[in-house]
Write a protein that holds these residues in place. Structure first.
Motif, mmCIF file in Angstrom:
data_model
loop_
_atom_site.group_PDB
_atom_site.id
_atom_site.type_symbol
_atom_site.label_atom_id
_atom_site.label_comp_id
_atom_site.label_asym_id
_atom_site.label_seq_id
_atom_site.Cartn_x
_atom_site.Cartn_y
_atom_site.Cartn_z
ATOM 1 N N GLN A 2 99.827 3.722 101.228
ATOM 2 C CA GLN A 2 98.403 3.609 100.921
ATOM 3 C C GLN A 2 98.187 3.736 99.416
ATOM 4 N N VAL A 44 102.424 -3.194 95.192
ATOM 5 C CA VAL A 44 101.938 -3.321 96.572
ATOM 6 C C VAL A 44 102.661 -4.459 97.284
ATOM 7 N N THR A 45 103.040 -4.213 98.537
ATOM 8 C CA THR A 45 103.589 -5.257 99.395
ATOM 9 C C THR A 45 102.598 -5.529 100.527
ATOM 10 N N ASP A 46 102.877 -6.558 101.310
ATOM 11 C CA ASP A 46 101.970 -6.875 102.416
ATOM 12 C C ASP A 46 102.055 -5.869 103.557
ATOM 13 N N ARG A 47 102.992 -4.943 103.479
ATOM 14 C CA ARG A 47 103.041 -3.855 104.468
ATOM 15 C C ARG A 47 102.084 -2.725 104.114
ATOM 16 N N ASP A 48 101.526 -2.762 102.898
ATOM 17 C CA ASP A 48 100.723 -1.657 102.386
ATOM 18 C C ASP A 48 99.231 -1.891 102.586
ATOM 19 N N ASN A 77 98.614 -8.635 97.003
ATOM 20 C CA ASN A 77 99.388 -8.202 98.164
ATOM 21 C C ASN A 77 98.658 -7.100 98.926
ATOM 22 N N GLY A 78 98.998 -6.990 100.195
ATOM 23 C CA GLY A 78 98.509 -5.892 101.014
ATOM 24 C C GLY A 78 97.242 -6.203 101.773
ATOM 25 N N GLN A 79 96.899 -5.259 102.654
ATOM 26 C CA GLN A 79 95.627 -5.302 103.361
ATOM 27 C C GLN A 79 94.586 -4.589 102.502
#
Length: 203
Positions: A2, A44-48, A77-79
């Protein structure tokens, strides 16, 4: 993981240069926008998940088109959990919702909140809002906020997470402009801010 940020003010040409409010030493909004995108995506990655606490974009004389804002946000990237700031209009949120996408099953790119979000981290509560809150006496609760740019609320529990917040100067390692803050960095700021305020009070 997060992460937390606020006040990106994409496209806000009036902030460019060495002004007293929120100096951004870039030659153009394109350069500023790209600096934030690059710093963001290095971390940040797309898992974050990134909590953006308001004021996504602004151009006072000619508010950027919603499609321009969407194009920038799609590069991040990320949500993104978007909390509405005073410069975020409802039409933008409706446009982003209409053009939302899924970055994974059950994980839309954007989620929206008008006022705030409450989460738990390391036995603390993070109450995230755009405007800083005066919470009174609290225990294991922090207010993460944006809005005031170059100002800092003189309470350790109020942490300004904006891209140009003075609290960033408390970090041992300087972050590239626009880098969202981690949970560990929030606690580093909290600890150092508490110590600094205690020292000032003693003097």
């Amino acid at each position: 993981m997060q992460y937390f940020t606020a006040d990106t003010h994409f496209f806000h040409e009036q902030l460019l240069g060495n002004n007293d409010f929120a100096p951004r030493l870039f030659d153009s909004v394109e350069e500023m926008n790209q600096a934030i995108i690059t710093a963001w995506n290095r971390r940040v990655t797309d898992r974050d998940i990134v909590y953006h606490l308001g004021d996504i974009a602004m151009r006072p004389s000619n508010y950027p088109g919603n499609d321009e804002v969407l194009e920038v946000l799609q590069q991040l990237n990320g949500q993104l959990i978007l909390i509405k700031g005073n410069h975020d209009n409802r039409a933008l949120f409706k446009f982003l919702a209409k053009h939302n996408s899924m970055i994974a099953p059950g994980r839309p790119k954007f989620q929206f909140h008008d006022v705030g979000v409450l989460i738990k981290a390391n036995h603390f509560q993070f109450f995230m809002t755009h405007y800083p809150l005066m919470m009174g006496i609290v225990k294991q609760t922090m207010n993460l906020h944006g809005h005031i740019h170059h100002s800092s609320v003189p309470l350790a529990e109020n942490i300004n997470v904006g891209v140009d917040a003075p609290e960033l100067d408390l970090l041992a390692h300087k972050l590239p402009f626009g880098t969202p803050l981690s949970v560990a960095e929030i606690f580093e700021i909290y600890t150092k801010k508490a110590a600094l305020l205690a020292k000032q009070h003693k003097n």
